[in-house]
Write an enzyme that holds these catalytic residues in place. Structure first.
Site, short mmCIF file in Angstrom:
data_model
loop_
_atom_site.label_atom_id
_atom_site.label_comp_id
_atom_site.label_asym_id
_atom_site.label_seq_id
_atom_site.Cartn_x
_atom_site.Cartn_y
_atom_site.Cartn_z
N ASN A 9 0.88 -1.17 0.00
CA ASN A 9 0.00 0.00 0.00
C ASN A 9 0.92 1.23 0.00
O ASN A 9 1.45 1.59 1.04
CB ASN A 9 -0.89 -0.04 1.26
CG ASN A 9 -1.69 1.23 1.44
OD1 ASN A 9 -1.78 2.06 0.52
ND2 ASN A 9 -2.29 1.38 2.61
N TRP A 10 1.08 1.81 -1.18
CA TRP A 10 2.07 2.90 -1.31
C TRP A 10 1.57 4.21 -0.72
O TRP A 10 2.31 5.18 -0.62
CB TRP A 10 2.43 3.10 -2.78
CG TRP A 10 3.23 1.96 -3.36
CD1 TRP A 10 3.54 0.77 -2.75
CD2 TRP A 10 3.82 1.88 -4.67
NE1 TRP A 10 4.29 -0.02 -3.60
CE2 TRP A 10 4.47 0.64 -4.78
CE3 TRP A 10 3.87 2.76 -5.76
CZ2 TRP A 10 5.15 0.25 -5.93
CZ3 TRP A 10 4.53 2.37 -6.91
CH2 TRP A 10 5.18 1.12 -6.99
N LYS A 11 0.30 4.28 -0.40
CA LYS A 11 -0.31 5.51 0.14
C LYS A 11 0.00 6.68 -0.80
O LYS A 11 0.14 6.46 -2.01
CB LYS A 11 0.15 5.73 1.58
CG LYS A 11 -0.11 4.48 2.45
CD LYS A 11 0.04 4.70 3.92
CE LYS A 11 -0.23 3.37 4.65
NZ LYS A 11 -0.17 3.50 6.09
N HIS A 96 -9.53 1.30 4.60
CA HIS A 96 -8.28 1.51 5.34
C HIS A 96 -8.55 2.46 6.50
O HIS A 96 -9.32 3.40 6.38
CB HIS A 96 -7.21 2.07 4.40
CG HIS A 96 -5.86 2.07 5.04
ND1 HIS A 96 -5.48 3.02 5.95
CD2 HIS A 96 -4.83 1.19 4.95
CE1 HIS A 96 -4.26 2.73 6.37
NE2 HIS A 96 -3.84 1.63 5.79
N GLU A 98 -6.92 4.83 7.72
CA GLU A 98 -6.68 6.26 7.46
C GLU A 98 -7.89 6.90 6.82
O GLU A 98 -8.22 8.06 7.08
CB GLU A 98 -5.41 6.42 6.60
CG GLU A 98 -4.16 6.15 7.43
CD GLU A 98 -2.96 5.66 6.66
OE1 GLU A 98 -2.92 5.75 5.42
OE2 GLU A 98 -2.02 5.15 7.32
N GLU A 168 -5.69 -4.82 10.39
CA GLU A 168 -4.69 -3.78 10.60
C GLU A 168 -4.99 -3.04 11.90
O GLU A 168 -5.79 -2.09 11.90
CB GLU A 168 -4.70 -2.80 9.44
CG GLU A 168 -4.35 -3.42 8.11
CD GLU A 168 -3.68 -2.42 7.18
OE1 GLU A 168 -2.57 -2.71 6.73
OE2 GLU A 168 -4.25 -1.34 6.95
N GLY A 174 2.23 2.31 10.82
CA GLY A 174 3.19 3.41 10.70
C GLY A 174 3.85 3.79 12.01
O GLY A 174 4.50 4.83 12.11
N SER A 213 3.18 -2.14 10.41
CA SER A 213 4.63 -2.20 10.67
C SER A 213 5.24 -3.56 10.36
O SER A 213 6.12 -4.02 11.09
CB SER A 213 4.94 -1.75 12.10
OG SER A 213 4.50 -0.41 12.30
N GLY A 234 2.75 -1.04 4.36
CA GLY A 234 2.81 0.39 4.05
C GLY A 234 4.25 0.81 3.82
O GLY A 234 4.82 0.63 2.75
N GLY A 235 4.86 1.37 4.87
CA GLY A 235 6.21 1.95 4.76
C GLY A 235 7.23 1.05 4.07
O GLY A 235 7.99 1.50 3.20
P1 PGA Z 1 2.71 0.31 7.73
O1 PGA Z 1 1.28 0.55 7.04
O2 PGA Z 1 3.25 -0.98 7.16
O3 PGA Z 1 3.52 1.50 7.34
O4 PGA Z 1 2.49 0.22 9.19
C1 PGA Z 1 0.37 -0.50 6.83
C2 PGA Z 1 -0.88 0.03 6.19
O5 PGA Z 1 -1.32 1.14 6.52
O6 PGA Z 1 -1.48 -0.64 5.32
#
Ligand code: PGA
Length: 254
Positions: A9-11, A96, A98, A168, A174, A213, A234-235
């Site tokens: 998930n590149w956001k 998600h 966010e 999640e 994050g 994470s 994500g990251g």
């Molecule tokens: P993260 O994000 O790996 O940076 O914790 C995961 C996500 O939001 O899908």
């Protein structure tokens, strides 16, 4: 035996050059990949079409991070499921945290988006998860049950013959703070049991990803758990080395 899915998930990151380079690096080094592990990248909307061309004919899938719940019309700035299908998406992330927390995606809206993705012939990745406050208040299962129930009510259990769920925990996204493999397994098992009550066959075949994470050095411990079928990353999906280390962890378990 379920296959692993390792999804990036590149956001809202990158640009045309960097995203093309990242995609090419993943493709070049993953190649066909070991069959029981599937990779997926979810870049921002503007890059989907171009990166879809780069991925064409490869074993790495393309997905979007969001979608409109509406089919078409006067919804300025929105993107429909058929448009995402049109540019080569196979998967779409919905719900998600966010978006739930910052963009007003309620469980009802998430269920509508989930249905729109299915209706366009793509596979939704439904994100569920609790906040730290909810976990400390021992409400994890209740929160997840509510998030699942909204979707099940809208589409029925049959939708999960193709849909994927991503657990999640919001407190792990994050933050560098990962759920322990056992904490994650407990919730994954709970999710699967909820589906099992409706269809044992679908519950057994459905992939449940863990997100929050995930890194190269903790992925194997998480993915070794019986109900964890890969990750939503994500990251660590923004660097080919880090993402491929997670994919390699999945491959090592087969
Ligand atoms: P993260 O994000 O790996 O940076 O914790 C995961 C996500 O939001 O899908």
């Amino acid at each position: 035996m379920r296959d692993y899915l390792v999804a990036g998930n590149w956001k809202m990151n990158g640009n045309a050059a960097a995203n093309a380079e990242l995609t090419r690096a993943i493709l070049a080094r993953w190649g066909g990949g070991p069959a029981p592990v599937r990779l997926l990248i979810c870049p921002p909307y503007p890059y989907l079409r171009e990166l879809g061309k780069v991925l064409a004919g490869s074993s790495v899938a393309l997905g979007a991070q969001n979608v409109s719940q509406h089919a078409s019309g006067a919804y300025t700035g929105e993107v429909s499921a058929t448009m995402l299908k049109d540019v080569g998406c196979e998967f779409v992330i919905v719900g998600h945290s966010e978006r739930r927390a910052m963009m007003g995606d309620t469980s009802h809206i998430v269920a509508e988006k989930f249905a729109a993705v299915l209706g366009a012939g793509m596979r939704p990745i439904l994100c569920v998860g609790e906040t730290l406050e909810e976990r400390e208040g021992k409400r994890t299962e209740a929160v997840i049950d509510e998030q699942l129930a909204a979707v099940l009510k809208r589409t029925g259990v049959q939708a999960f013959a193709t849909a994927v769920i991503a657990y999640e925990p919001v407190w792990a996204i994050g933050t560098g703070r990962t759920a322990s493999p056992q904490q994650a397994q407990d919730v994954h098992e709970h999710i699967r049991s909820r589906l099992k009550a409706l269809s044992a066959e679908i519950a057994d075949s459905m992939q449940i990803l863990y997100g929050g994470s995930v890194k190269g050095d903790n992925a194997a411990g998480l993915f070794a758990k019986p109900d964890i079928d890969g990750g939503l990353i994500g990251g660590a999906s923004l660097k080919a080395d880090d993402f491929l280390a997670i994919a390699a962890a999945a491959a090592s378990l087969n």
